[in-house]
Scaffold this motif. Structure first.
Motif, PDB file in Angstrom:
ATOM      1  N   ALA A  80      70.053  58.374  36.092  1.00 12.95           N
ATOM      2  CA  ALA A  80      71.245  57.636  36.502  1.00 12.95           C
ATOM      3  C   ALA A  80      70.899  56.197  36.867  1.00 12.95           C
ATOM      4  O   ALA A  80      71.623  55.251  36.509  1.00 12.95           O
ATOM      5  CB  ALA A  80      71.911  58.338  37.683  1.00 12.95           C
ATOM      6  N   PHE A  81      69.779  56.021  37.564  1.00 12.48           N
ATOM      7  CA  PHE A  81      69.352  54.676  37.933  1.00 12.48           C
ATOM      8  C   PHE A  81      68.999  53.847  36.693  1.00 12.48           C
ATOM      9  O   PHE A  81      69.417  52.695  36.547  1.00 12.48           O
ATOM     10  CB  PHE A  81      68.151  54.760  38.866  1.00 12.48           C
ATOM     11  CG  PHE A  81      67.481  53.438  39.107  1.00 12.48           C
ATOM     12  CD1 PHE A  81      68.087  52.460  39.879  1.00 12.48           C
ATOM     13  CD2 PHE A  81      66.234  53.168  38.565  1.00 12.48           C
ATOM     14  CE1 PHE A  81      67.473  51.237  40.098  1.00 12.48           C
ATOM     15  CE2 PHE A  81      65.614  51.954  38.782  1.00 12.48           C
ATOM     16  CZ  PHE A  81      66.231  50.988  39.548  1.00 12.48           C
ATOM     17  N   MET A  82      68.246  54.440  35.789  1.00 13.16           N
ATOM     18  CA  MET A  82      67.818  53.713  34.601  1.00 13.16           C
ATOM     19  C   MET A  82      69.007  53.310  33.735  1.00 13.16           C
ATOM     20  O   MET A  82      69.098  52.169  33.263  1.00 13.16           O
ATOM     21  CB  MET A  82      66.839  54.577  33.796  1.00 13.16           C
ATOM     22  CG  MET A  82      66.326  53.902  32.539  1.00 13.16           C
ATOM     23  SD  MET A  82      65.108  54.914  31.677  1.00 13.16           S
ATOM     24  CE  MET A  82      64.825  53.867  30.245  1.00 13.16           C
TER      25      MET A  82
ATOM     26  N   TYR B  80      70.584  49.691  32.726  1.00 12.63           N
ATOM     27  CA  TYR B  80      70.720  49.332  31.321  1.00 12.63           C
ATOM     28  C   TYR B  80      72.138  48.871  31.012  1.00 12.63           C
ATOM     29  O   TYR B  80      72.340  47.842  30.355  1.00 12.63           O
ATOM     30  CB  TYR B  80      70.350  50.526  30.446  1.00 12.63           C
ATOM     31  CG  TYR B  80      70.112  50.169  29.002  1.00 12.63           C
ATOM     32  CD1 TYR B  80      68.833  49.886  28.544  1.00 12.63           C
ATOM     33  CD2 TYR B  80      71.159  50.108  28.086  1.00 12.63           C
ATOM     34  CE1 TYR B  80      68.590  49.555  27.222  1.00 12.63           C
ATOM     35  CE2 TYR B  80      70.933  49.774  26.772  1.00 12.63           C
ATOM     36  CZ  TYR B  80      69.652  49.498  26.342  1.00 12.63           C
ATOM     37  OH  TYR B  80      69.435  49.153  25.023  1.00 12.63           O
ATOM     38  N   PHE B  81      73.125  49.636  31.483  1.00 12.66           N
ATOM     39  CA  PHE B  81      74.516  49.250  31.241  1.00 12.66           C
ATOM     40  C   PHE B  81      74.861  47.954  31.966  1.00 12.66           C
ATOM     41  O   PHE B  81      75.653  47.144  31.456  1.00 12.66           O
ATOM     42  CB  PHE B  81      75.466  50.368  31.679  1.00 12.66           C
ATOM     43  CG  PHE B  81      75.513  51.532  30.749  1.00 12.66           C
ATOM     44  CD1 PHE B  81      75.828  51.362  29.413  1.00 12.66           C
ATOM     45  CD2 PHE B  81      75.245  52.820  31.198  1.00 12.66           C
ATOM     46  CE1 PHE B  81      75.879  52.444  28.536  1.00 12.66           C
ATOM     47  CE2 PHE B  81      75.281  53.897  30.339  1.00 12.66           C
ATOM     48  CZ  PHE B  81      75.600  53.712  29.006  1.00 12.66           C
TER      49      PHE B  81
ATOM     50  N   LEU C 162      75.099  51.103  21.958  1.00 15.60           N
ATOM     51  CA  LEU C 162      74.133  50.079  22.366  1.00 15.60           C
ATOM     52  C   LEU C 162      73.041  50.631  23.283  1.00 15.60           C
ATOM     53  O   LEU C 162      72.022  49.972  23.493  1.00 15.60           O
ATOM     54  CB  LEU C 162      74.854  48.934  23.082  1.00 15.60           C
ATOM     55  CG  LEU C 162      75.825  48.100  22.227  1.00 15.60           C
ATOM     56  CD1 LEU C 162      76.569  47.097  23.108  1.00 15.60           C
ATOM     57  CD2 LEU C 162      75.078  47.370  21.119  1.00 15.60           C
ATOM     58  N   SER C 163      73.268  51.819  23.822  1.00 14.41           N
ATOM     59  CA  SER C 163      72.332  52.368  24.806  1.00 14.41           C
ATOM     60  C   SER C 163      71.425  53.447  24.226  1.00 14.41           C
ATOM     61  O   SER C 163      70.807  54.194  24.984  1.00 14.41           O
ATOM     62  CB  SER C 163      73.114  52.957  25.993  1.00 14.41           C
ATOM     63  OG  SER C 163      73.929  54.049  25.564  1.00 14.41           O
TER      64      SER C 163
ATOM     65  N   GLY D 257      66.524  48.124  30.251  1.00  8.63           N
ATOM     66  CA  GLY D 257      67.175  48.529  31.488  1.00  8.63           C
ATOM     67  C   GLY D 257      66.810  47.685  32.671  1.00  8.63           C
ATOM     68  O   GLY D 257      67.464  47.743  33.717  1.00  8.63           O
ATOM     69  N   GLY D 258      65.765  46.892  32.532  1.00 11.39           N
ATOM     70  CA  GLY D 258      65.388  46.036  33.647  1.00 11.39           C
ATOM     71  C   GLY D 258      64.960  46.844  34.852  1.00 11.39           C
ATOM     72  O   GLY D 258      65.278  46.489  35.991  1.00 11.39           O
TER      73      GLY D 258
END
Length: 277
Positions: free
Chosen positions: A156-158, A162-163, A192-193, A274-275
């Motif tokens: 969920a964090f990743m 990313y979004f 895109l993901s 995803g930074g």
């Protein structure tokens, strides 16, 4: 120090580090080709003795035939695959909601989701076991699959990161054309993901493949054993069949190596895009 000296020194240090990192796997591979009497020799022997016999793969043959390791392998594929797919679904929806939807209190909810990552499984395993017993799921695959559907703080964090990195212009343009929030998610952001989704799938698959605590608690029938649970049957209180254990361990890591090699490019893109900080 010049670059001519720095680069070889850097590669030398990295090579030594790689050798130390790979040494347990090298020892495991060598032990899987030994006879039981050769394991505890002093000094240690690095010679794979079965390679010089008429049956060099005797340990692997025994693992696959005597232990029904093929069934364990298929059980692990089923459990890990379904659990990873479920985690991708829930993490994708939650990550998109936390990143793009104007939900009240979503930052608080996101913090609560992240906090679950710091709670060890051993803390929640007793109430979880009581719940699974009440549901009648003991000695089935459901306790190994369903919790992974609902728990995925890392995923969920990743995916939220990313979004968040994707531009909002796409959603605004689609919204002006009358697209619903779910259609925007399905037709614009979801394609895109793909790299991030593959990354989450690989991480979830590896975590569920290596799971040992839940199979020990919930699986009683040998025909339902997963690979880690099947390997533990080789170790008892008084003895352990280490050559078979190592041969089974080598077989068990092959899918993980293969899936990572095939998805390595997507994993790097997912983490970079995803930074993740």
């Amino acid at each position: 120090m010049s670059n001519r000296l720095t680069l070889p020194l850097l590669y030398g240090v990295l090579s030594i580090y790689a050798l130390f990192t790979l040494s347990p796997f090298i020892w495991m591979l060598l032990t899987s080709f030994k006879m039981p009497a050769d394991i505890f020799r002093v000094p240690p022997s690095f010679i794979p003795t079965t390679m010089f016999t008429d049956a060099p793969l005797v340990n692997y043959s025994r693992v696959l035939t005597e232990l029904d390791f093929g069934r364990y392998f298929l059980n692990s594929l089923l459990v890990s695959g379904l659990a990873a797919v479920g985690q991708v679904i829930t993490c994708t929806l939650s990550g998109y909601a936390f990143a793009k939807l104007p939900l009240p209190g979503k930052n608080v909810l996101f913090a609560i989701v992240l906090a679950t990552a710091f709670v060890p499984n051993e803390v929640t395993i007793i109430p979880e076991y009581l719940l699974m017993r009440q549901l009648g799921w003991i000695n089935t695959f459901l306790p190994l699959i369903v919790p992974s559907f609902l728990v995925g703080a890392f995923g969920a964090f990743m995916l939220r990161e990313y979004f968040s990195a994707l531009p909002n212009d796409y959603a605004e343009a689609a919204r002006m054309d009358g697209a619903s929030p779910f259609r925007i998610f399905r037709e614009i952001y979801l394609p895109l993901s793909i790299p991030a989704l593959i990354s989450v799938f690989i991480v979830a698959f590896i975590n569920n493949w290596d799971e040992l605590l839940r199979p020990i608690l919930y699986l009683n029938s040998p025909e339902l054993y997963t690979v880690p649970r099947g390997l533990m049957s080789l170790v008892s209180e008084y003895e352990a069949q280490w050559t078979l254990f190592m041969a089974g361990s080598v077989i068990s890591i092959l899918p993980l190596v293969l899936i990572y090699i095939l998805g390595q490019r997507y994993v790097l893109q997912g983490f970079m895009g995803g930074g993740v900080k």
